[in-house]
Design an enzyme around this catalytic site. Structure first.
Site, PDB file in Angstrom:
ATOM      1  N   ASP A 143      -7.270  10.302   6.373  1.00 26.53           N
ATOM      2  CA  ASP A 143      -6.006   9.753   6.869  1.00 26.53           C
ATOM      3  C   ASP A 143      -6.188   9.237   8.290  1.00 26.53           C
ATOM      4  O   ASP A 143      -5.309   9.386   9.143  1.00 26.53           O
ATOM      5  CB  ASP A 143      -4.918  10.836   6.806  1.00 26.53           C
ATOM      6  N   LYS A 146      -8.667   3.076   8.528  1.00 23.68           N
ATOM      7  CA  LYS A 146      -9.021   2.674   7.155  1.00 23.68           C
ATOM      8  C   LYS A 146     -10.445   2.156   7.064  1.00 23.68           C
ATOM      9  O   LYS A 146     -11.090   2.295   6.048  1.00 23.68           O
ATOM     10  CB  LYS A 146      -8.033   1.631   6.650  1.00 23.68           C
ATOM     11  N   ASP A 171      -5.280   8.778   1.987  1.00 30.33           N
ATOM     12  CA  ASP A 171      -3.947   8.216   2.191  1.00 30.33           C
ATOM     13  C   ASP A 171      -4.066   6.705   2.445  1.00 30.33           C
ATOM     14  O   ASP A 171      -5.133   6.219   2.823  1.00 30.33           O
ATOM     15  CB  ASP A 171      -3.265   8.883   3.405  1.00 30.33           C
ATOM     16  N   ASN A 172      -3.002   5.974   2.239  1.00 26.26           N
ATOM     17  CA  ASN A 172      -2.895   4.567   2.646  1.00 26.26           C
ATOM     18  C   ASN A 172      -3.894   3.613   2.001  1.00 26.26           C
ATOM     19  O   ASN A 172      -4.287   2.610   2.617  1.00 26.26           O
ATOM     20  CB  ASN A 172      -3.044   4.437   4.166  1.00 26.26           C
ATOM     21  N   GLU A 201       5.152   6.117   4.021  1.00 25.54           N
ATOM     22  CA  GLU A 201       6.048   7.194   4.448  1.00 25.54           C
ATOM     23  C   GLU A 201       7.380   6.655   4.968  1.00 25.54           C
ATOM     24  O   GLU A 201       7.435   5.710   5.748  1.00 25.54           O
ATOM     25  CB  GLU A 201       5.377   8.062   5.528  1.00 25.54           C
TER      26      GLU A 201
HETATM   27  C1  LIG Z   1      -0.482   2.478  13.367  1.00 21.54           C
HETATM   28  O1  LIG Z   1      -0.148   1.884  12.131  1.00 21.54           O
HETATM   29  C2  LIG Z   1       1.022   2.433  11.547  1.00 21.54           C
HETATM   30  C3  LIG Z   1       1.290   1.725  10.269  1.00 21.54           C
HETATM   31  C4  LIG Z   1       2.074   0.570  10.304  1.00 21.54           C
HETATM   32  C5  LIG Z   1       2.402  -0.107   9.108  1.00 21.54           C
HETATM   33  C6  LIG Z   1       1.926   0.374   7.895  1.00 21.54           C
HETATM   34  C7  LIG Z   1       1.132   1.525   7.848  1.00 21.54           C
HETATM   35  C8  LIG Z   1       0.810   2.193   9.027  1.00 21.54           C
HETATM   36  C9  LIG Z   1      -0.030   3.422   8.913  1.00 21.54           C
HETATM   37  C10 LIG Z   1       0.397   4.425   8.025  1.00 21.54           C
HETATM   38  C11 LIG Z   1      -0.361   5.578   7.881  1.00 21.54           C
HETATM   39  O2  LIG Z   1      -0.002   6.595   7.033  1.00 21.54           O
HETATM   40  C12 LIG Z   1      -1.545   5.759   8.623  1.00 21.54           C
HETATM   41  N1  LIG Z   1      -2.291   6.913   8.463  1.00 21.54           N
HETATM   42  C13 LIG Z   1      -3.409   7.078   9.228  1.00 21.54           C
HETATM   43  N2  LIG Z   1      -3.851   6.169  10.118  1.00 21.54           N
HETATM   44  C14 LIG Z   1      -3.184   5.003  10.287  1.00 21.54           C
HETATM   45  O3  LIG Z   1      -3.617   4.168  11.118  1.00 21.54           O
HETATM   46  C15 LIG Z   1      -1.952   4.759   9.518  1.00 21.54           C
HETATM   47  C16 LIG Z   1      -1.214   3.577   9.664  1.00 21.54           C
HETATM   48 MG   LIG Z   2      -1.594   8.000   6.592  1.00 15.27          MG
END
Ligand SMILES: COCc1ccccc1-c1cc(O)c2[nH]cnc(=O)c2c1
Ligand SMILES: [Mg+2]
Length: 216
Positions: A143, A146, A171-172, A201
């Protein structure tokens, strides 16, 4: 100067969660992120009854590696479900995030089960055996960044930190997405993968987790 988002998240935990009650810490962060300010915690859809909790319960791991602590939300979720004596090592590159996460984990009363290490996963994974006495990980929760999913998975293999049955949960894999990781893990004879569709989330944006069992 203006506080940071992690500092505001910690404030919400201190104000609304009960010390020593991990479930109240998880609920406080979910409420804060849903109603006050979004933050990149795995969240209550990808977390709850859904994937993360059910995979942790199913694997019942003795040793867990979490890549990307952020504010410690998933750290608390996972640690709460661990069997007695189990250990969770969580790696965080950003010192500001690590500082907040330590306080969130402490508020939940889970310091004994969690070892938070600051630094880059690429540098720390090769040290797991000699410095942390880890033989192998039963569960790895990816997590973090990426573009580190694939190199860190290969590093875990090379360092002999995965054994037959070890589970990787990422995740993601849809948003922000990790296409090179998915391509590798879904086509490698060394893994059996399963995709769990979900949402980013606290939003309706499509996302998903990839669960992969290492076949040795
Ligand atoms: C900083 O970006 C935030 C964001 C913005 C838009 C879409 C997704 C995310 C996102 C969502 C997540 O669960 C994440 N988990 C771990 N490292 C991440 O960088 C991460 C980014
Ligand atoms: Mg994440």
């Amino acid at each position: 100067t203006r506080s940071t988002r992690p500092q505001r998240l910690l404030g919400a935990v201190r104000r609304t969660a009960t010390r020593g009650d991990p479930r109240s810490v998880v609920r406080a962060i979910d409420d804060f992120c849903r109603h006050t300010e979004w933050a990149m915690n795995v969240g209550d859809e990808k977390g709850t009854g859904c994937i993360l909790d059910s995979v942790v319960s199913e694997v019942s791991p003795a040793t867990v590696l979490e890549l990307g602590t952020y504010c410690g939300y998933s750290t608390v979720r996972i640690a709460t479900l661990l069997p007695p004596g189990a250990k969770l090592i969580t790696l965080e590159f950003n010192p500001d995030f690590a500082l907040i996460a330590r306080q969130v984990i402490a508020w939940a009363g889970l310091e004994e089960k969690v070892h938070l290490v600051e630094g880059s996963s690429g540098d720390l994974i090769p040290l797991m055996k000699e410095k942390f006495g880890v033989k192998s990980f039963d569960l790895v929760f990816l997590d973090h960044w990426k573009d580190r999913y694939l190199p860190d998975t290969k590093l875990l293999e090379e360092c002999g930190l995965l054994q037959k049955g070890s589970v990787l949960l990422a995740d993601n894999v849809i948003c922000p997405g990790s296409p090179d990781y998915l391509e590798y893990i879904r086509n490698s004879p060394k893994y059996r993968s399963q995709h769990f569709k979900s949402h980013l989330e606290y939003t309706k944006v499509e996302d998903g987790l990839e669960k992969s069992v290492f076949l040795g």
